[in-house]
Scaffold this active site. Structure first.
Site, PDB file in Angstrom:
ATOM      1  N   ASP A  17       0.822  -1.211   0.000  1.00 29.91           N
ATOM      2  CA  ASP A  17       0.000   0.000   0.000  1.00 29.91           C
ATOM      3  C   ASP A  17       0.857   1.261   0.000  1.00 29.91           C
ATOM      4  O   ASP A  17       0.620   2.196  -0.768  1.00 29.91           O
ATOM      5  CB  ASP A  17      -0.955  -0.008   1.194  1.00 29.91           C
ATOM      6  CG  ASP A  17      -0.286  -0.419   2.505  1.00 29.91           C
ATOM      7  OD1 ASP A  17       0.883  -0.895   2.485  1.00 29.91           O
ATOM      8  OD2 ASP A  17      -0.928  -0.284   3.570  1.00 29.91           O
ATOM      9  N   TYR A  18       1.886   1.276   0.824  1.00 35.86           N
ATOM     10  CA  TYR A  18       2.796   2.421   0.911  1.00 35.86           C
ATOM     11  C   TYR A  18       3.503   2.652  -0.424  1.00 35.86           C
ATOM     12  O   TYR A  18       3.565   3.779  -0.933  1.00 35.86           O
ATOM     13  CB  TYR A  18       3.806   2.156   2.022  1.00 35.86           C
ATOM     14  CG  TYR A  18       4.957   3.113   2.096  1.00 35.86           C
ATOM     15  CD1 TYR A  18       4.825   4.343   2.734  1.00 35.86           C
ATOM     16  CD2 TYR A  18       6.195   2.784   1.555  1.00 35.86           C
ATOM     17  CE1 TYR A  18       5.893   5.223   2.828  1.00 35.86           C
ATOM     18  CE2 TYR A  18       7.270   3.649   1.638  1.00 35.86           C
ATOM     19  CZ  TYR A  18       7.114   4.870   2.271  1.00 35.86           C
ATOM     20  OH  TYR A  18       8.179   5.733   2.353  1.00 35.86           O
TER      21      TYR A  18
END
Length: 260
Positions: A165-166
């Site tokens: 996600d990051y």
């Protein structure tokens, strides 16, 4: 006083650092203060740390709480900066990070992660940066120039840990960096990204096992893990008149681990 090609020298700038009270953000804030800039220290959950910086630098740093995901709060942040310093913001550093712990063993793997994790990171990273840049444009127009520096990651090139996600959000921020650079360049505004790897050590990387730091250090030509202070030096470059002809770039600052 303007520097080369009308670009304001660091010592005469008002700089906004989002998430500027702790971790990498604190190092960025302190680097600009060291160079003589006046700094707006945006924070969300670190009021005490932000206020401590302001108290150590009276008249040159101000702590303002704002959630960069909320455009109204971002507009109020810029208004507070103008009231405090009587001048427009010349440089914005998009560093704010929605809650994230850099511990690969604790992160959800590809078969586990839900889209809500991606959505949360996109909101903090992309939505936040877009809000900040758009709110800065009026002041940039007044100055005739502007500097945007986005904080990225080397994980797009070297995805050694499952920070799905990051990494996806930061990759999208790189796209925004380049499209905004092309769109805003005619206004005298540069938009660049500085991408680090694991930094030794910030609040976000404090959960990283020591063995991982050692492994990364041994994989770099410099045999060391980049520090937040070293990363901040590169951000200063993009905010300075020396980078007046540089835009749309992604500079990887990780000791040579990734050569792109």
């Amino acid at each position: 006083m303007d520097g080369a090609d009308g670009v304001t020298p660091l010592r005469d700038q008002v700089v906004l650092v989002t998430g500027g009270a702790r971790g990498l953000g604190r190092s960025l804030t302190e680097a600009f203060l060291r160079e003589g800039a006046r700094v707006v220290v945006d924070h969300l959950t670190s009021a005490d740390a932000a206020q401590a910086i302001a108290e150590r630098h009276p008249g040159r740093a101000v702590a303002v709480r704002a959630d960069v995901r909320d455009r109204d709060q971002v507009d109020a942040l810029f208004a507070a900066a103008r009231r405090e310093f009587g001048a427009p913001v010349a440089t914005v550093v998009n560093n704010a990070l929605s809650g994230f712990s850099f511990d690969g063993d604790a992160r959800a793997k590809a078969d586990e992660i839900g889209y809500e994790a991606f959505s949360a990171q996109f909101a903090g990273t992309v939505q936040g940066a877009v809000n900040v840049v758009q709110a800065a444009l009026g002041g940039f127009a007044e100055l005739g120039s502007g500097r945007v520096v986005n904080v990225g990651t080397n994980l797009f090139q070297h995805p050694v840990v499952p920070y799905h996600d990051y990494t996806a959000a930061k990759a999208a921020l790189l796209s925004v960096t380049r499209t905004f650079a092309a769109d805003l360049g005619p206004r005298g505004i540069t938009v660049n990204m500085v991408s680090g790897g694991l930094l030794r050590t910030t609040d976000a990387s404090s959960a990283t096992p020591e063995a991982v730091f050692d492994l990364i250090a041994g994989s770099t030509p410099l045999r060391s893990v980049t520090t937040p202070e070293q990363f901040a030096d590169a951000v200063l470059f993009f905010a300075s008149p020396w980078a007046r002809a540089v835009t749309g770039q992604n500079l990887v600052v990780d000791g040579g681990l990734v050569m792109d």
